[in-house]
Design a protein around this motif. Structure first.
Motif, mmCIF file in Angstrom:
data_model
loop_
_atom_site.group_PDB
_atom_site.id
_atom_site.type_symbol
_atom_site.label_atom_id
_atom_site.label_comp_id
_atom_site.label_asym_id
_atom_site.label_seq_id
_atom_site.Cartn_x
_atom_site.Cartn_y
_atom_site.Cartn_z
ATOM 1 N N LEU A 62 -0.543 37.768 0.358
ATOM 2 C CA LEU A 62 -1.423 36.893 -0.182
ATOM 3 C C LEU A 62 -1.020 35.499 0.369
ATOM 4 O O LEU A 62 -1.942 34.743 0.498
ATOM 5 C CB LEU A 62 -0.946 36.831 -1.818
ATOM 6 N N SER A 63 0.253 35.397 0.826
ATOM 7 C CA SER A 63 0.447 34.161 1.521
ATOM 8 C C SER A 63 -0.142 33.860 2.784
ATOM 9 O O SER A 63 -0.448 32.700 3.069
ATOM 10 C CB SER A 63 2.136 33.615 1.569
ATOM 11 N N ILE A 64 -0.239 34.909 3.502
ATOM 12 C CA ILE A 64 -0.680 34.676 4.700
ATOM 13 C C ILE A 64 -2.130 34.894 5.052
ATOM 14 O O ILE A 64 -2.859 34.205 5.755
ATOM 15 C CB ILE A 64 -0.011 35.790 5.676
ATOM 16 N N HIS A 65 -2.888 35.634 4.109
ATOM 17 C CA HIS A 65 -4.352 36.273 4.440
ATOM 18 C C HIS A 65 -5.024 35.453 3.288
ATOM 19 O O HIS A 65 -6.507 35.982 3.195
ATOM 20 C CB HIS A 65 -4.331 37.533 4.211
ATOM 21 N N THR A 66 -4.741 34.744 2.285
ATOM 22 C CA THR A 66 -5.373 33.903 1.279
ATOM 23 C C THR A 66 -5.324 32.788 1.207
ATOM 24 O O THR A 66 -4.268 32.050 2.061
ATOM 25 C CB THR A 66 -5.213 34.678 -0.071
ATOM 26 N N ASP A 67 -5.971 31.798 0.411
ATOM 27 C CA ASP A 67 -5.650 30.377 0.388
ATOM 28 C C ASP A 67 -4.664 29.834 -0.641
ATOM 29 O O ASP A 67 -4.420 28.800 -0.812
ATOM 30 C CB ASP A 67 -7.144 29.770 -0.171
ATOM 31 N N LEU A 68 -3.833 31.148 -1.339
ATOM 32 C CA LEU A 68 -2.767 30.622 -1.984
ATOM 33 C C LEU A 68 -1.523 30.263 -1.206
ATOM 34 O O LEU A 68 -0.792 29.323 -1.932
ATOM 35 C CB LEU A 68 -2.354 32.048 -2.756
ATOM 36 N N TYR A 120 3.475 34.153 -2.702
ATOM 37 C CA TYR A 120 4.771 34.737 -3.181
ATOM 38 C C TYR A 120 5.107 34.829 -4.527
ATOM 39 O O TYR A 120 5.759 35.706 -4.935
ATOM 40 C CB TYR A 120 5.930 34.043 -2.338
ATOM 41 N N TRP A 121 4.665 33.653 -5.342
ATOM 42 C CA TRP A 121 4.894 33.911 -6.817
ATOM 43 C C TRP A 121 4.106 34.836 -7.449
ATOM 44 O O TRP A 121 4.723 35.466 -8.355
ATOM 45 C CB TRP A 121 4.810 32.487 -7.243
ATOM 46 N N VAL A 122 2.876 35.114 -6.944
ATOM 47 C CA VAL A 122 2.024 36.142 -7.481
ATOM 48 C C VAL A 122 2.706 37.525 -7.000
ATOM 49 O O VAL A 122 2.785 38.459 -8.009
ATOM 50 C CB VAL A 122 0.535 36.146 -6.990
ATOM 51 N N GLY A 123 3.187 37.806 -5.744
ATOM 52 C CA GLY A 123 3.737 38.928 -5.682
ATOM 53 C C GLY A 123 5.057 39.143 -6.342
ATOM 54 O O GLY A 123 5.255 40.159 -6.823
ATOM 55 N N LEU A 124 5.653 38.190 -6.821
ATOM 56 C CA LEU A 124 6.936 38.165 -7.536
ATOM 57 C C LEU A 124 6.351 38.832 -8.931
ATOM 58 O O LEU A 124 7.176 39.755 -9.386
ATOM 59 C CB LEU A 124 7.832 36.809 -7.811
ATOM 60 N N SER A 125 5.484 38.062 -9.575
ATOM 61 C CA SER A 125 4.940 38.729 -10.763
ATOM 62 C C SER A 125 4.517 40.178 -10.805
ATOM 63 O O SER A 125 5.015 40.775 -11.944
ATOM 64 C CB SER A 125 3.765 37.600 -11.339
#
Length: 455
Positions: free
Chosen positions: A409-415, A420-425
């Motif tokens: 998500l951090s590399i391939h999206t605008d997030l 990384y925090w979405v991944g943690l969740s």
């Protein structure tokens, strides 16, 4: 602890155990909180350096002290089974093991810290602060590990208010030496963020001396005569402790290290992003002390009931703990939503860091509920001494689901860094679901077995 006969009695006894643990955990984390906040006042680079140093140290500390936490269910079950005469031997072997682990950590640190920091994209000042923060901290590793072993013994007796008292005594020491060494007051050298490491080491020696005095001289701990007979080192006993403790330690390591890994991956961003992420993680970690404390209290309560072969009571404590943790999480989420700007302002006066920290804190809301379910269940499972499957679940949830998803998500999206925090969740949610089903299976198994034994 004592046998309870109703939910209200269980609630009363559980809160007597829980509240001192919560205050103790908040107090211990407050040392890191003050390190971070006071280093931030010294400058963004000092804050970033302490962030990197902490990210390398905390997973190692929590993972290895997780091994020593095996003493809690071991002692709790001995007490529940009325075999108190076997306690001192187990505790002293735990102390020996803690000394061995602390020496091992220092030796490994000498060889690996420099190469790790050199391999990261850090400025010279940030790298210097991180390295020398860890050097200062290393002076207190041995007393900290021994303290953890003795604390596990004290908590297993249900006397959690004692460790609370020791921790509250230590906080002013930590803040005082932070002030003296970070800012160079009253003739002390001005070390910046590096001073926080030395201040923590001094504090660890303080709590070590206090807890040794309590265990040796103060009742009810002195009854067990832990330091009256210095038994020979027993590798078979170490094996027993590590059979329970290593899966506990690795489970904790997998959870804590994913946060550390994210911080290290953040080193590819600028200093403002690193500092903002660390400030937000630091406060989120403070909130995590609530479900973690419930988890530790459940290990004691469930371990006591399992030792006494009261399966129904053990199950009721588990349910009670989860409900309490969820209520804590709801309050935490509301605080993060309403006061994220004010919370960010605790860490920095830098407007760029302040604004970005507030954004990170909004994302922290999403993993509060998952933590509130996963952590208490892990504590209950440790009370049953069920640790191996929990280890596998933690590995998959955090490192197979959480971190790869966050990286993508951090590399391939605008997030960007927020990915990384979405991944943690997501990882925490996966852990909560799988651990819940494991606890249900285990409770049914124990109830059926003990019904058969009494019929």
């Amino acid at each position: 602890m004592y046998k309870t006969n109703s939910i209200s009695e269980k609630m009363k006894q559980f809160m007597i155990i829980l509240l001192p643990i919560l205050i103790t955990q908040v107090g211990l984390l407050a040392m890191n909180f003050f390190d971070t906040v006071m280093s931030g006042r010294a400058g963004a680079s000092d804050l970033a350096g302490v962030a990197i140093g902490s990210s390398l140290w905390v997973p190692v500390f929590t993972g290895l002290t997780g091994i020593l936490m095996a003493l809690t269910p071991i002692v709790a079950q001995l007490i529940g089974a009325k075999e108190g005469n076997r306690v001192s031997y187990s505790v002293l072997q735990g102390v020996y093991l803690s000394i061995f682990l602390s020496i091992l950590v220092v030796i490994l640190g000498i060889f690996i810290i420099h190469p790790i920091l050199n391999g990261m994209n850090l400025t010279d000042h940030v790298s210097h602060v991180a390295k020398h923060y860890l050097i200062g901290l290393s002076i207190g590793i041995l007393p900290l590990f021994v303290y953890t072993a003795l604390r596990s013994f004290i908590d297993a007796l249900g006397e959690t208010k004692t460790t609370m008292f020791i921790t509250l005594l230590s906080l002013p020491i930590n803040v005082l030496f932070n002030y003296l060494l970070i800012f160079g007051k009253f003739g002390f050298p001005k070390l910046g963020g590096v001073g926080a490491g030395y201040a923590s080491a001094i504090t660890y020696w303080f709590i070590f001396l206090i807890i040794v005095f309590f265990v040796h001289r103060i009742q009810p701990f002195s009854i067990y005569r832990v330091f009256h007979t210095f038994y020979r080192i027993s590798f078979s006993k170490w094996k027993e402790i590590m059979k329970i403790g290593v899966p506990i330690g690795l489970s904790i390591f997998f959870e804590v290290s994913i946060f550390a890994a994210v911080t290290l991956l953040m080193s590819s961003y600028d200093t403002v992003t690193i500092a903002s992420h660390q400030a937000a993680i630091n406060f989120a970690s403070l909130l995590y002390m609530a479900p973690l404390s419930v988890s530790m209290a459940l290990t004691i309560a469930v371990g006591f009931e399992v030792g006494a072969k009261r399966a129904k009571d053990a199950k009721q404590y588990s349910q009670l703990g989860i409900v309490i943790a969820v209520l804590f999480a709801l309050v935490s989420a509301i605080l993060l939503y309403l006061f994220n700007e004010q919370i960010a302002g605790l860490y920095t006066n830098d407007q760029a860091v302040l604004q970005l920290t507030g954004h990170f804190l909004i994302y922290a809301i999403f993993f509060q509920l998952s933590d509130a379910i996963a952590a208490p269940i892990q504590g209950a499972l440790r009370g049953y001494k069920d640790v191996n499957i929990t280890l596998v679940m933690a590995l998959v949830s955090y490192w197979v689901v959480g971190l790869p998803l966050g990286y993508m998500l951090s590399i391939h999206t605008d997030l960007g860094p927020f990915g990384y925090w979405v991944g943690l969740s997501s990882g925490l949610t996966c852990a909560a679901v799988t651990l819940y089903f494991r606890l249900r299976v285990l409770q049914k198994k124990h109830i059926s077995r003990w019904v058969d034994e009494t019929s």
